[in-house]
Motif scaffolding. Structure first.
Motif, mmCIF file in Angstrom:
data_model
loop_
_atom_site.group_PDB
_atom_site.id
_atom_site.type_symbol
_atom_site.label_atom_id
_atom_site.label_comp_id
_atom_site.label_asym_id
_atom_site.label_seq_id
_atom_site.Cartn_x
_atom_site.Cartn_y
_atom_site.Cartn_z
ATOM 1 N N VAL A 82 0.849 -1.192 0.000
ATOM 2 C CA VAL A 82 0.000 0.000 0.000
ATOM 3 C C VAL A 82 0.883 1.239 0.000
ATOM 4 O O VAL A 82 1.570 1.528 0.976
ATOM 5 N N ALA A 83 0.856 1.975 -1.110
ATOM 6 C CA ALA A 83 1.684 3.183 -1.222
ATOM 7 C C ALA A 83 0.955 4.407 -0.690
ATOM 8 O O ALA A 83 1.522 5.206 0.050
ATOM 9 N N CYS A 84 -0.312 4.571 -1.068
ATOM 10 C CA CYS A 84 -1.033 5.795 -0.715
ATOM 11 C C CYS A 84 -2.524 5.533 -0.670
ATOM 12 O O CYS A 84 -3.057 4.786 -1.493
ATOM 13 N N ILE A 85 -3.197 6.177 0.289
ATOM 14 C CA ILE A 85 -4.650 6.152 0.385
ATOM 15 C C ILE A 85 -5.119 7.606 0.411
ATOM 16 O O ILE A 85 -4.607 8.408 1.200
ATOM 17 N N VAL A 86 -6.076 7.934 -0.450
ATOM 18 C CA VAL A 86 -6.636 9.284 -0.508
ATOM 19 C C VAL A 86 -8.130 9.197 -0.208
ATOM 20 O O VAL A 86 -8.867 8.520 -0.939
ATOM 21 N N ALA A 87 -8.572 9.867 0.845
ATOM 22 C CA ALA A 87 -10.002 9.946 1.151
ATOM 23 C C ALA A 87 -10.568 11.142 0.390
ATOM 24 O O ALA A 87 -10.058 12.264 0.514
ATOM 25 N N LEU A 88 -11.609 10.898 -0.393
ATOM 26 C CA LEU A 88 -12.223 11.956 -1.196
ATOM 27 C C LEU A 88 -13.580 12.335 -0.612
ATOM 28 O O LEU A 88 -14.179 11.559 0.141
ATOM 29 N N PRO A 89 -14.096 13.511 -0.987
ATOM 30 C CA PRO A 89 -15.412 13.906 -0.490
ATOM 31 C C PRO A 89 -16.530 13.133 -1.202
ATOM 32 O O PRO A 89 -16.311 12.525 -2.242
ATOM 33 N N GLY A 115 8.375 0.657 3.612
ATOM 34 C CA GLY A 115 7.832 0.548 4.962
ATOM 35 C C GLY A 115 6.925 1.692 5.364
ATOM 36 O O GLY A 115 6.503 1.781 6.511
ATOM 37 N N GLU A 116 6.601 2.587 4.436
ATOM 38 C CA GLU A 116 5.747 3.735 4.733
ATOM 39 C C GLU A 116 4.539 3.754 3.810
ATOM 40 O O GLU A 116 4.589 3.228 2.695
ATOM 41 N N THR A 117 3.475 4.399 4.266
ATOM 42 C CA THR A 117 2.281 4.625 3.462
ATOM 43 C C THR A 117 1.891 6.088 3.619
ATOM 44 O O THR A 117 1.923 6.624 4.730
ATOM 45 N N LEU A 118 1.537 6.715 2.510
ATOM 46 C CA LEU A 118 1.094 8.111 2.534
ATOM 47 C C LEU A 118 -0.423 8.143 2.657
ATOM 48 O O LEU A 118 -1.131 7.426 1.942
ATOM 49 N N PHE A 119 -0.908 8.985 3.567
ATOM 50 C CA PHE A 119 -2.344 9.184 3.741
ATOM 51 C C PHE A 119 -2.675 10.631 3.415
ATOM 52 O O PHE A 119 -2.025 11.551 3.922
ATOM 53 N N ILE A 120 -3.681 10.823 2.560
ATOM 54 C CA ILE A 120 -4.129 12.161 2.179
ATOM 55 C C ILE A 120 -5.624 12.254 2.488
ATOM 56 O O ILE A 120 -6.414 11.444 2.011
ATOM 57 N N ASP A 121 -5.993 13.246 3.282
ATOM 58 C CA ASP A 121 -7.391 13.472 3.633
ATOM 59 C C ASP A 121 -7.913 14.651 2.820
ATOM 60 O O ASP A 121 -7.728 15.805 3.189
ATOM 61 N N ALA A 122 -8.552 14.350 1.701
ATOM 62 C CA ALA A 122 -9.066 15.383 0.791
ATOM 63 C C ALA A 122 -10.582 15.516 0.896
ATOM 64 O O ALA A 122 -11.226 16.037 -0.006
ATOM 65 N N ARG A 123 -11.156 15.074 2.008
ATOM 66 C CA ARG A 123 -12.614 15.080 2.163
ATOM 67 C C ARG A 123 -13.223 16.471 2.134
ATOM 68 O O ARG A 123 -14.393 16.627 1.806
ATOM 69 N N PHE A 166 -4.253 17.241 6.519
ATOM 70 C CA PHE A 166 -4.271 16.961 5.078
ATOM 71 C C PHE A 166 -3.453 15.740 4.681
ATOM 72 O O PHE A 166 -3.933 14.899 3.935
ATOM 73 N N CYS A 167 -2.219 15.626 5.132
ATOM 74 C CA CYS A 167 -1.401 14.489 4.697
ATOM 75 C C CYS A 167 -0.427 14.067 5.792
ATOM 76 O O CYS A 167 0.028 14.884 6.584
ATOM 77 N N ALA A 168 -0.152 12.763 5.797
ATOM 78 C CA ALA A 168 0.798 12.212 6.758
ATOM 79 C C ALA A 168 1.375 10.929 6.201
ATOM 80 O O ALA A 168 0.686 10.154 5.545
ATOM 81 N N SER A 169 2.651 10.724 6.472
ATOM 82 C CA SER A 169 3.317 9.487 6.099
ATOM 83 C C SER A 169 3.441 8.648 7.364
ATOM 84 O O SER A 169 3.923 9.130 8.382
ATOM 85 N N ALA A 170 2.950 7.404 7.289
ATOM 86 C CA ALA A 170 2.959 6.535 8.472
ATOM 87 C C ALA A 170 3.730 5.260 8.182
ATOM 88 O O ALA A 170 3.677 4.735 7.071
ATOM 89 N N ASN A 171 4.426 4.762 9.213
ATOM 90 C CA ASN A 171 5.162 3.509 9.051
ATOM 91 C C ASN A 171 4.306 2.331 9.511
ATOM 92 O O ASN A 171 3.209 2.511 10.051
ATOM 93 N N LEU A 172 4.811 1.144 9.313
ATOM 94 C CA LEU A 172 4.081 -0.075 9.659
ATOM 95 C C LEU A 172 3.657 -0.091 11.118
ATOM 96 O O LEU A 172 2.527 -0.467 11.449
ATOM 97 N N GLU A 173 4.531 0.333 12.010
ATOM 98 C CA GLU A 173 4.226 0.328 13.442
ATOM 99 C C GLU A 173 3.018 1.212 13.757
ATOM 100 O O GLU A 173 2.134 0.833 14.527
ATOM 101 N N GLU A 174 2.975 2.402 13.146
ATOM 102 C CA GLU A 174 1.841 3.309 13.360
ATOM 103 C C GLU A 174 0.545 2.699 12.828
ATOM 104 O O GLU A 174 -0.501 2.784 13.478
#
Length: 194
Positions: A82-89, A115-123, A166-174
């Motif tokens: 999982v590279a990136c998840i974007v939440a849309l409105p 080992g990281e995943t980018l999360f973007i909250d674009a809601r 808006f955005c955060a990069s999280a590792n497996l532990e998080e």
């Protein structure tokens, strides 16, 4: 090399009971009552070793706790797919008003992002163009793409930095601390209101 898809969401009658031993189910057998994770497994199965998949899913796909789906999502995160998840409105589509998300998956993350995943909250992005439909502007789209490109360290994209709300990069532990739930709001937090 590239998979781009907008599969039908939450299909319950997809013939899953006939496909219980399908070779695509490397990460687990998806439930017969919902095809969402069957689609994800299908995309990953056909992805080249250095390929990238980007697809639209219903928001439930980020957090479902079903006995079949949660272990599959855990494996995808643990295998660093999982590279990136974007939440849309909501209200972006004419056929449904439900909010959706974008999944970006790869079998070969950039070395700096292993080992990281980018999360973007674009809601909160986009504007209502009529009573029932929302549109993302080209600025909205460029902002989302710009953050992702910076996170990937693509040439000319600038430096990536987490942005509260808006955005955060999280590792497996998080991600593991959050029970492998991939909802961006859990990682991005809330922006401070003035």
């Amino acid at each position: 090399d590239i998979v781009l898809a907008n599969p039908p969401f939450n299909i319950s009658d997809w013939g899953g009971e006939l496909l219980q031993s399908d070779k695509r189910w490397k990460w687990g057998v998806p439930p017969t009552g919902n095809a969402n994770y069957a689609w994800v497994s299908h995309f990953l199965h056909h992805l080249a070793p250095k390929g990238m998949a980007g697809f639209v899913m219903a928001n439930g796909s980020m957090s479902t706790g079903s006995n079949a789906e949660q272990p599959m999502r855990e494996k995808w995160v643990q295998e660093d797919l999982v590279a990136c998840i974007v939440a849309l409105p909501g209200q972006l589509f004419y056929a449904t008003g439900i909010p959706v998300c974008l999944w970006f998956m790869t079998k070969a993350k950039a070395k700096g992002r292993a080992g990281e995943t980018l999360f973007i909250d674009a809601r909160k992005m986009g504007t209502m163009v009529d009573r029932t439909h929302r549109e993302l502007s080209s600025d909205d789209i460029n902002r989302i793409a710009g953050v992702y490109n910076a996170w990937l360290e693509r040439k000319g994209a600038g430096e990536y930095a987490d942005e509260l709300g808006f955005c955060a990069s999280a590792n497996l532990e998080e991600i593991e601390k959050h029970g492998f739930v991939l909802t961006p709001g859990r990682y991005c937090g809330s922006a401070v209101e003035e």
